[in-house]
Design a protein around this motif. Structure first.
Motif, PDB file in Angstrom:
ATOM      1  N   LEU A   1       0.263  -1.294   0.225  1.00  0.00           N
ATOM      2  CA  LEU A   1      -0.078  -0.082   0.040  1.00  0.00           C
ATOM      3  C   LEU A   1       0.949   1.547   0.136  1.00  0.00           C
ATOM      4  N   SER A   2       2.092   1.044   0.693  1.00  0.00           N
ATOM      5  CA  SER A   2       2.956   2.368   0.946  1.00  0.00           C
ATOM      6  C   SER A   2       3.725   2.637  -0.808  1.00  0.00           C
ATOM      7  N   ALA A   3       4.370   1.853  -1.158  1.00  0.00           N
ATOM      8  CA  ALA A   3       4.327   1.511  -2.259  1.00  0.00           C
ATOM      9  C   ALA A   3       3.947   1.782  -3.786  1.00  0.00           C
ATOM     10  N   LEU A   4       2.429   1.434  -3.849  1.00  0.00           N
ATOM     11  CA  LEU A   4       1.078   1.969  -4.739  1.00  0.00           C
ATOM     12  C   LEU A   4       1.059   3.847  -4.059  1.00  0.00           C
ATOM     13  N   ALA A   5       0.557   3.911  -3.003  1.00  0.00           N
ATOM     14  CA  ALA A   5       1.309   5.473  -2.580  1.00  0.00           C
ATOM     15  C   ALA A   5       1.619   6.333  -2.847  1.00  0.00           C
ATOM     16  N   LEU A   6       3.291   5.529  -2.617  1.00  0.00           N
ATOM     17  CA  LEU A   6       4.080   6.663  -3.348  1.00  0.00           C
ATOM     18  C   LEU A   6       4.067   6.906  -4.319  1.00  0.00           C
ATOM     19  N   GLU A   7       4.184   6.133  -5.506  1.00  0.00           N
ATOM     20  CA  GLU A   7       4.535   6.031  -6.887  1.00  0.00           C
ATOM     21  C   GLU A   7       3.181   7.214  -7.402  1.00  0.00           C
ATOM     22  N   ALA A   8       2.072   7.596  -6.993  1.00  0.00           N
ATOM     23  CA  ALA A   8       0.668   7.867  -7.207  1.00  0.00           C
ATOM     24  C   ALA A   8       1.480   9.422  -6.744  1.00  0.00           C
ATOM     25  N   PHE A   9       2.594   9.839  -5.556  1.00  0.00           N
ATOM     26  CA  PHE A   9       2.438  11.166  -5.187  1.00  0.00           C
ATOM     27  C   PHE A   9       4.025  12.067  -5.266  1.00  0.00           C
ATOM     28  N   ARG A  10       4.291  10.517  -6.393  1.00  0.00           N
ATOM     29  CA  ARG A  10       5.972  11.076  -7.201  1.00  0.00           C
ATOM     30  C   ARG A  10       5.842  12.362  -8.462  1.00  0.00           C
ATOM     31  N   ALA A  11       6.669  13.027  -8.197  1.00  0.00           N
ATOM     32  CA  ALA A  11       5.675  14.137  -9.362  1.00  0.00           C
ATOM     33  C   ALA A  11       6.649  13.692 -10.658  1.00  0.00           C
ATOM     34  N   ALA A  12       7.559  13.308 -11.052  1.00  0.00           N
ATOM     35  CA  ALA A  12       7.969  12.784 -12.059  1.00  0.00           C
ATOM     36  C   ALA A  12       8.608  11.158 -12.131  1.00  0.00           C
ATOM     37  N   PRO A  13       7.035  10.030 -12.057  1.00  0.00           N
ATOM     38  CA  PRO A  13       6.803   8.947 -12.331  1.00  0.00           C
ATOM     39  C   PRO A  13       7.585   7.953 -12.576  1.00  0.00           C
ATOM     40  N   ALA A  14       8.183   7.662 -12.081  1.00  0.00           N
ATOM     41  CA  ALA A  14       9.739   6.397 -12.416  1.00  0.00           C
ATOM     42  C   ALA A  14       9.131   4.634 -12.321  1.00  0.00           C
ATOM     43  N   PRO A  15       8.454   3.853 -13.628  1.00  0.00           N
ATOM     44  CA  PRO A  15       8.619   2.280 -13.022  1.00  0.00           C
ATOM     45  C   PRO A  15       9.807   2.099 -12.378  1.00  0.00           C
ATOM     46  N   ALA A  16       9.031   1.655 -10.880  1.00  0.00           N
ATOM     47  CA  ALA A  16       9.885   0.916  -9.772  1.00  0.00           C
ATOM     48  C   ALA A  16       9.452   0.003  -9.535  1.00  0.00           C
ATOM     49  N   GLU A  17      10.142  -0.845  -9.137  1.00  0.00           N
ATOM     50  CA  GLU A  17       9.955  -2.607  -8.551  1.00  0.00           C
ATOM     51  C   GLU A  17       8.586  -2.329  -7.620  1.00  0.00           C
ATOM     52  N   LEU A  18       7.866  -3.216  -7.420  1.00  0.00           N
ATOM     53  CA  LEU A  18       7.033  -2.721  -6.483  1.00  0.00           C
ATOM     54  C   LEU A  18       7.415  -4.148  -5.178  1.00  0.00           C
ATOM     55  N   PRO A  19       7.270  -3.911  -4.061  1.00  0.00           N
ATOM     56  CA  PRO A  19       6.998  -4.667  -3.151  1.00  0.00           C
ATOM     57  C   PRO A  19       6.012  -6.003  -3.652  1.00  0.00           C
ATOM     58  N   PRO A  20       6.742  -7.179  -3.186  1.00  0.00           N
ATOM     59  CA  PRO A  20       5.602  -8.298  -3.562  1.00  0.00           C
ATOM     60  C   PRO A  20       4.182  -8.389  -3.051  1.00  0.00           C
ATOM     61  N   PRO A  21       3.447  -8.615  -4.449  1.00  0.00           N
ATOM     62  CA  PRO A  21       1.234  -8.330  -3.370  1.00  0.00           C
ATOM     63  C   PRO A  21       1.630  -9.040  -2.834  1.00  0.00           C
ATOM     64  N   ALA A  22       0.345  -8.157  -1.993  1.00  0.00           N
ATOM     65  CA  ALA A  22      -0.249  -8.905  -0.518  1.00  0.00           C
ATOM     66  C   ALA A  22      -1.334  -9.792  -0.837  1.00  0.00           C
ATOM     67  N   ARG A  23      -1.433 -10.965  -0.464  1.00  0.00           N
ATOM     68  CA  ARG A  23      -2.931 -11.747  -1.202  1.00  0.00           C
ATOM     69  C   ARG A  23      -3.709 -11.565  -0.271  1.00  0.00           C
ATOM     70  N   VAL A  24      -4.102 -10.261  -0.612  1.00  0.00           N
ATOM     71  CA  VAL A  24      -5.871  -9.679   0.543  1.00  0.00           C
ATOM     72  C   VAL A  24      -6.934 -10.965   0.239  1.00  0.00           C
ATOM     73  N   ALA A  25      -7.418 -10.722  -2.085  1.00  0.00           N
ATOM     74  CA  ALA A  25      -8.174 -11.250  -2.377  1.00  0.00           C
ATOM     75  C   ALA A  25      -8.775 -12.210  -1.956  1.00  0.00           C
ATOM     76  N   LEU A  26      -8.200 -13.343  -1.410  1.00  0.00           N
ATOM     77  CA  LEU A  26      -8.039 -15.235  -0.859  1.00  0.00           C
ATOM     78  C   LEU A  26      -8.868 -14.663   0.866  1.00  0.00           C
ATOM     79  N   VAL A  27      -8.263 -13.960   1.385  1.00  0.00           N
ATOM     80  CA  VAL A  27      -9.080 -13.272   2.849  1.00  0.00           C
ATOM     81  C   VAL A  27     -10.477 -13.031   2.371  1.00  0.00           C
ATOM     82  N   VAL A  28     -10.313 -11.805   1.660  1.00  0.00           N
ATOM     83  CA  VAL A  28     -11.678 -11.657   1.049  1.00  0.00           C
ATOM     84  C   VAL A  28     -13.511 -12.047   0.597  1.00  0.00           C
TER      85      VAL A  28
END
Length: 211
Positions: free
Chosen positions: A179-206
């Motif tokens: 969540l932090s990584a996704l938010a910070l990429e949206a906040f960044r003035a000049a987005p540069a594709p960066a490797e995100l942390p591994p996804p959290a498997r929340v769909a299975l929890v839902v």
């Protein structure tokens, strides 16, 4: 050698206190404030005598754990705002507060519900918001933060992070990082594709939830 023994004893005492507070926050977050003291001592891997020597009553432990929680929050914000690189500082704040909320927000909610007038949250929050507003301003002026991002956007993300406390404990760390990584990429003035942390498997929890 004689001088080393008192130092070791003090270090051991601090370590025991830190472990007890961490165990208390974890268990209060998971199960509320009614958790027995002996279970807290067991989670901290100390004897009951050590627990009661540090915290004679359960109320003493609850108060100390909450004070420590507020101190951790304030430290994250203070350290981020003190960073000479405002973007790096802002990133540290978003990551730190999101992870802290995911880990212990249940405890904070339980404390506030049980003791609504125990802490002056107005003063605490006002100080944090003032510091974060200045950090956002500096990050915008440095050209790192998008010019259309305002303090309310930052608070919105931090509020969303509080919801992670309802996820199973084993996926909260990964969810907070993602969540932090996704938010910070949206906040960044000049987005540069960066490797995100591994996804959290929340769909299975839902999918596993009932009702």
């Amino acid at each position: 050698m004689a001088d080393l023994l008192p130092q070791k004893l003090r270090a051991d005492a601090r370590d025991n206190r830190d472990r007890l507070l961490e165990a208390a926050r974890e268990l209060f977050s998971e199960r509320g404030l009614e958790v027995p003291m002996r279970e807290i001592a067991r989670r901290a891997e100390v004897g009951p005598a050590t627990l009661y020597r540090r915290f004679p009553t359960k109320q003493d432990l609850i108060d100390a754990a909450f004070t420590d929680e507020l101190h951790q929050c304030a430290t994250i914000v203070h350290d981020g705002c003190a960073d000479p690189d405002p973007w790096r500082g802002l990133c540290a704040v978003v990551r730190g507060i999101t992870e802290l909320n995911a880990h212990n927000q249940g405890f904070v909610d339980a404390f506030v519900t049980s003791y609504p007038g125990a802490v002056d949250f107005t003063a605490h929050r006002a100080g944090m918001l003032h510091a974060l507003a200045d950090l956002c301003r500096r990050a915008r002026e440095a050209g790192a933060l998008r010019p259309d991002i305002v303090l309310d956007d930052l608070i919105l993300v931090l509020m969303a992070g509080r919801g992670l406390a309802s996820a199973p404990p084993e996926i909260r760390p990964a969810a907070a990082r993602r969540l932090s990584a996704l938010a910070l990429e949206a906040f960044r003035a000049a987005p540069a594709p960066a490797e995100l942390p591994p996804p959290a498997r929340v769909a299975l929890v839902v999918l596993a939830e009932r009702g």
